[in-house]
Write a protein that holds these residues in place. Structure first.
Motif, PDB file in Angstrom:
ATOM      1  N   LEU A   4      77.136 148.267  -1.185  1.00 10.30           N
ATOM      2  CA  LEU A   4      78.130 147.810  -1.326  1.00 10.30           C
ATOM      3  C   LEU A   4      78.834 147.538  -0.382  1.00 10.30           C
ATOM      4  O   LEU A   4      79.471 146.620  -0.549  1.00 10.30           O
ATOM      5  CB  LEU A   4      78.699 149.593  -1.470  1.00 10.30           C
ATOM      6  CG  LEU A   4      80.072 148.988  -2.353  1.00 10.30           C
ATOM      7  CD1 LEU A   4      80.556 148.508  -3.777  1.00 10.30           C
ATOM      8  CD2 LEU A   4      80.186 150.769  -2.629  1.00 10.30           C
ATOM      9  N   ARG A   5      77.877 147.767   1.016  1.00  9.61           N
ATOM     10  CA  ARG A   5      78.907 146.833   2.298  1.00  9.61           C
ATOM     11  C   ARG A   5      77.841 145.739   2.711  1.00  9.61           C
ATOM     12  O   ARG A   5      79.514 144.775   2.839  1.00  9.61           O
ATOM     13  CB  ARG A   5      78.140 148.120   3.860  1.00  9.61           C
ATOM     14  CG  ARG A   5      78.422 147.447   5.001  1.00  9.61           C
ATOM     15  CD  ARG A   5      78.413 148.384   6.354  1.00  9.61           C
ATOM     16  NE  ARG A   5      78.874 148.183   7.720  1.00  9.61           N
ATOM     17  CZ  ARG A   5      77.770 147.315   8.147  1.00  9.61           C
ATOM     18  NH1 ARG A   5      76.482 148.152   8.123  1.00  9.61           N
ATOM     19  NH2 ARG A   5      77.976 146.956   9.306  1.00  9.61           N
ATOM     20  N   VAL A   6      76.975 145.759   1.947  1.00 16.95           N
ATOM     21  CA  VAL A   6      77.117 144.298   2.486  1.00 16.95           C
ATOM     22  C   VAL A   6      77.840 143.586   1.961  1.00 16.95           C
ATOM     23  O   VAL A   6      78.279 142.348   1.887  1.00 16.95           O
ATOM     24  CB  VAL A   6      75.833 143.950   1.940  1.00 16.95           C
ATOM     25  CG1 VAL A   6      75.094 142.130   1.841  1.00 16.95           C
ATOM     26  CG2 VAL A   6      74.467 144.450   2.614  1.00 16.95           C
ATOM     27  N   ALA A   7      77.110 143.895  -0.482  1.00 24.22           N
ATOM     28  CA  ALA A   7      78.620 142.727  -0.948  1.00 24.22           C
ATOM     29  C   ALA A   7      80.380 143.181  -0.351  1.00 24.22           C
ATOM     30  O   ALA A   7      80.610 142.102  -0.453  1.00 24.22           O
ATOM     31  CB  ALA A   7      78.168 143.411  -2.021  1.00 24.22           C
ATOM     32  N   TYR A  12      84.575 139.806   1.365  1.00 22.56           N
ATOM     33  CA  TYR A  12      85.752 139.970   2.471  1.00 22.56           C
ATOM     34  C   TYR A  12      85.817 138.067   3.483  1.00 22.56           C
ATOM     35  O   TYR A  12      86.890 137.654   3.998  1.00 22.56           O
ATOM     36  CB  TYR A  12      85.873 141.024   2.908  1.00 22.56           C
ATOM     37  CG  TYR A  12      86.719 142.155   3.009  1.00 22.56           C
ATOM     38  CD1 TYR A  12      87.823 142.032   2.651  1.00 22.56           C
ATOM     39  CD2 TYR A  12      85.876 143.638   2.469  1.00 22.56           C
ATOM     40  CE1 TYR A  12      88.761 142.857   2.212  1.00 22.56           C
ATOM     41  CE2 TYR A  12      86.884 144.436   1.569  1.00 22.56           C
ATOM     42  CZ  TYR A  12      87.849 143.967   1.637  1.00 22.56           C
ATOM     43  OH  TYR A  12      88.700 145.173   1.280  1.00 22.56           O
ATOM     44  N   GLY A  13      84.365 137.736   3.355  1.00 18.74           N
ATOM     45  CA  GLY A  13      84.164 136.838   4.341  1.00 18.74           C
ATOM     46  C   GLY A  13      84.710 135.615   3.533  1.00 18.74           C
ATOM     47  O   GLY A  13      85.364 134.563   3.916  1.00 18.74           O
ATOM     48  N   PHE A  14      83.980 135.854   2.589  1.00 20.34           N
ATOM     49  CA  PHE A  14      84.752 134.305   0.808  1.00 20.34           C
ATOM     50  C   PHE A  14      85.686 134.801   1.070  1.00 20.34           C
ATOM     51  O   PHE A  14      86.398 133.603   0.518  1.00 20.34           O
ATOM     52  CB  PHE A  14      83.998 135.180  -0.959  1.00 20.34           C
ATOM     53  CG  PHE A  14      83.599 133.827  -1.273  1.00 20.34           C
ATOM     54  CD1 PHE A  14      83.237 132.530  -1.227  1.00 20.34           C
ATOM     55  CD2 PHE A  14      85.003 134.134  -1.847  1.00 20.34           C
ATOM     56  CE1 PHE A  14      83.341 131.554  -2.591  1.00 20.34           C
ATOM     57  CE2 PHE A  14      85.137 133.140  -3.258  1.00 20.34           C
ATOM     58  CZ  PHE A  14      84.668 131.736  -3.075  1.00 20.34           C
ATOM     59  N   PHE A  15      86.743 135.064   1.244  1.00 18.14           N
ATOM     60  CA  PHE A  15      88.292 134.995   0.551  1.00 18.14           C
ATOM     61  C   PHE A  15      89.037 135.180   2.272  1.00 18.14           C
ATOM     62  O   PHE A  15      89.919 135.616   1.980  1.00 18.14           O
ATOM     63  CB  PHE A  15      88.986 136.446   0.116  1.00 18.14           C
ATOM     64  CG  PHE A  15      87.917 136.401  -1.393  1.00 18.14           C
ATOM     65  CD1 PHE A  15      88.789 135.859  -2.030  1.00 18.14           C
ATOM     66  CD2 PHE A  15      87.267 137.554  -2.121  1.00 18.14           C
ATOM     67  CE1 PHE A  15      88.784 135.013  -3.736  1.00 18.14           C
ATOM     68  CE2 PHE A  15      86.891 136.948  -3.150  1.00 18.14           C
ATOM     69  CZ  PHE A  15      87.692 136.174  -4.399  1.00 18.14           C
ATOM     70  N   LEU A  16      87.890 134.685   3.116  1.00 23.66           N
ATOM     71  CA  LEU A  16      88.590 134.526   4.372  1.00 23.66           C
ATOM     72  C   LEU A  16      89.700 135.510   5.036  1.00 23.66           C
ATOM     73  O   LEU A  16      90.651 135.620   5.787  1.00 23.66           O
ATOM     74  CB  LEU A  16      89.815 133.573   4.475  1.00 23.66           C
ATOM     75  CG  LEU A  16      89.407 131.816   3.295  1.00 23.66           C
ATOM     76  CD1 LEU A  16      90.367 130.790   3.946  1.00 23.66           C
ATOM     77  CD2 LEU A  16      88.409 131.897   3.992  1.00 23.66           C
ATOM     78  N   ARG A  17      88.475 137.577   4.741  1.00 20.07           N
ATOM     79  CA  ARG A  17      89.397 138.230   5.843  1.00 20.07           C
ATOM     80  C   ARG A  17      88.154 138.667   6.515  1.00 20.07           C
ATOM     81  O   ARG A  17      87.060 137.982   6.667  1.00 20.07           O
ATOM     82  CB  ARG A  17      89.361 139.285   4.834  1.00 20.07           C
ATOM     83  CG  ARG A  17      91.233 138.925   3.822  1.00 20.07           C
ATOM     84  CD  ARG A  17      92.028 138.810   4.951  1.00 20.07           C
ATOM     85  NE  ARG A  17      93.014 138.397   4.162  1.00 20.07           N
ATOM     86  CZ  ARG A  17      94.464 138.572   4.672  1.00 20.07           C
ATOM     87  NH1 ARG A  17      94.659 139.192   5.384  1.00 20.07           N
ATOM     88  NH2 ARG A  17      95.392 137.929   3.461  1.00 20.07           N
ATOM     89  N   ARG A 101      86.055 126.599   3.737  1.00 23.27           N
ATOM     90  CA  ARG A 101      86.806 127.824   4.699  1.00 23.27           C
ATOM     91  C   ARG A 101      86.038 128.797   4.125  1.00 23.27           C
ATOM     92  O   ARG A 101      85.642 129.806   4.833  1.00 23.27           O
ATOM     93  CB  ARG A 101      88.032 127.455   4.268  1.00 23.27           C
ATOM     94  CG  ARG A 101      89.266 126.650   5.338  1.00 23.27           C
ATOM     95  CD  ARG A 101      90.524 126.838   4.288  1.00 23.27           C
ATOM     96  NE  ARG A 101      91.011 128.165   4.036  1.00 23.27           N
ATOM     97  CZ  ARG A 101      91.590 128.504   4.434  1.00 23.27           C
ATOM     98  NH1 ARG A 101      92.719 127.971   5.509  1.00 23.27           N
ATOM     99  NH2 ARG A 101      92.936 129.492   3.807  1.00 23.27           N
ATOM    100  N   SER A 102      85.097 129.190   2.718  1.00 23.90           N
ATOM    101  CA  SER A 102      84.383 130.581   2.179  1.00 23.90           C
ATOM    102  C   SER A 102      83.323 130.480   3.262  1.00 23.90           C
ATOM    103  O   SER A 102      82.433 131.637   2.931  1.00 23.90           O
ATOM    104  CB  SER A 102      84.875 130.527   0.781  1.00 23.90           C
ATOM    105  OG  SER A 102      86.117 130.018   0.043  1.00 23.90           O
ATOM    106  N   TRP A 107      79.654 132.715   6.757  1.00 23.58           N
ATOM    107  CA  TRP A 107      78.804 132.797   7.601  1.00 23.58           C
ATOM    108  C   TRP A 107      79.002 133.820   9.006  1.00 23.58           C
ATOM    109  O   TRP A 107      77.753 134.839   9.348  1.00 23.58           O
ATOM    110  CB  TRP A 107      78.970 130.893   8.143  1.00 23.58           C
ATOM    111  CG  TRP A 107      77.810 131.112   9.889  1.00 23.58           C
ATOM    112  CD1 TRP A 107      78.015 130.991  10.879  1.00 23.58           C
ATOM    113  CD2 TRP A 107      76.001 131.529   9.653  1.00 23.58           C
ATOM    114  NE1 TRP A 107      76.648 131.156  11.703  1.00 23.58           N
ATOM    115  CE2 TRP A 107      75.717 131.212  10.864  1.00 23.58           C
ATOM    116  CE3 TRP A 107      75.510 131.133   8.347  1.00 23.58           C
ATOM    117  CZ2 TRP A 107      74.114 131.182  11.397  1.00 23.58           C
ATOM    118  CZ3 TRP A 107      73.824 131.730   8.959  1.00 23.58           C
ATOM    119  CH2 TRP A 107      74.005 131.276  10.202  1.00 23.58           C
ATOM    120  N   VAL A 108      80.419 133.988   8.695  1.00 26.65           N
ATOM    121  CA  VAL A 108      80.669 135.644   9.670  1.00 26.65           C
ATOM    122  C   VAL A 108      80.338 136.470   9.195  1.00 26.65           C
ATOM    123  O   VAL A 108      79.905 136.977   9.857  1.00 26.65           O
ATOM    124  CB  VAL A 108      82.133 135.373  10.118  1.00 26.65           C
ATOM    125  CG1 VAL A 108      82.878 136.515  10.534  1.00 26.65           C
ATOM    126  CG2 VAL A 108      82.473 133.588  10.052  1.00 26.65           C
TER     127      VAL A 108
END
Ligand code: ZN
Length: 121
Positions: A4-7, A12-17, A101-102, A107-108
Motif C-alpha cells: 500500500l505504501r508503494v502504491a 502521488y508521484g504520478f499526480f505530481l505530489r 511530468r508524471s 521516477w521521484v
C-alpha cells in the motif's frame, strides 16, 4: 515494504505530489521541477542526471503504447492504413509531452521508495 505504501508513493508521484509528505508540489512551473519538496525537504533532483530516469520511464511507456496501438491497427483490417499511421504519429509525438511530468514524478517516487533520493553521488 508494504504494498500500500508503494502504491501510494507511486500514485502521488504520478499526480505530481511529493511521495513522502503527499502535499508538496513537484513542479514549480509547467516543465520546471523543484529541486526539493518545499514542505518536507525531500530531494526531487539530487543530481543533474536525474532527468534520465523519468525519460526512461517515459520512453518505455510510450513504446508500449505505440506497440499496443500498432497491434490493434494490424488486427483491425477494415481500418485505413493512412489513418492508422497518422494516429501512431500523433500518439508518438504528443503522448511523451503529456506524460513527461508524471514520468518524472514516478521516477521521484521510485527513488524515494528505494532510498536513493539521499545518497551522495
Ligand atoms: Zn514533501
Amino acid at each position: 515494504m508494504p504494498p500500500l505504501r508503494v502504491a501510494s508513493a507511486l500514485l502521488y508521484g504520478f499526480f505530481l505530489r511529493c511521495p513522502r509528505c503527499h502535499k508538496g508540489r513537484l513542479f514549480r512551473r509547467r516543465f520546471q521541477m523543484r529541486i526539493a519538496c518545499p514542505l518536507c525537504d525531500l530531494w526531487f533532483e539530487r543530481a543533474s542526471g536525474e532527468i534520465t530516469g523519468g525519460m526512461g520511464i517515459n520512453a518505455v511507456v510510450t513504446c508500449l503504447l505505440m506497440v499496443t496501438l500498432a497491434l490493434v491497427f494490424a488486427f483491425t483490417p477494415r481500418l485505413p492504413v493512412g489513418l492508422a499511421i497518422i494516429a501512431l504519429i500523433i500518439v508518438g509525438g504528443v503522448f511523451p509531452i503529456v506524460f513527461y511530468r508524471s514520468s518524472r514524478g514516478l521516477w521521484v517516487s521510485f527513488l524515494y521508495l528505494t532510498g536513493n533520493h539521499d545518497e551522495p553521488d
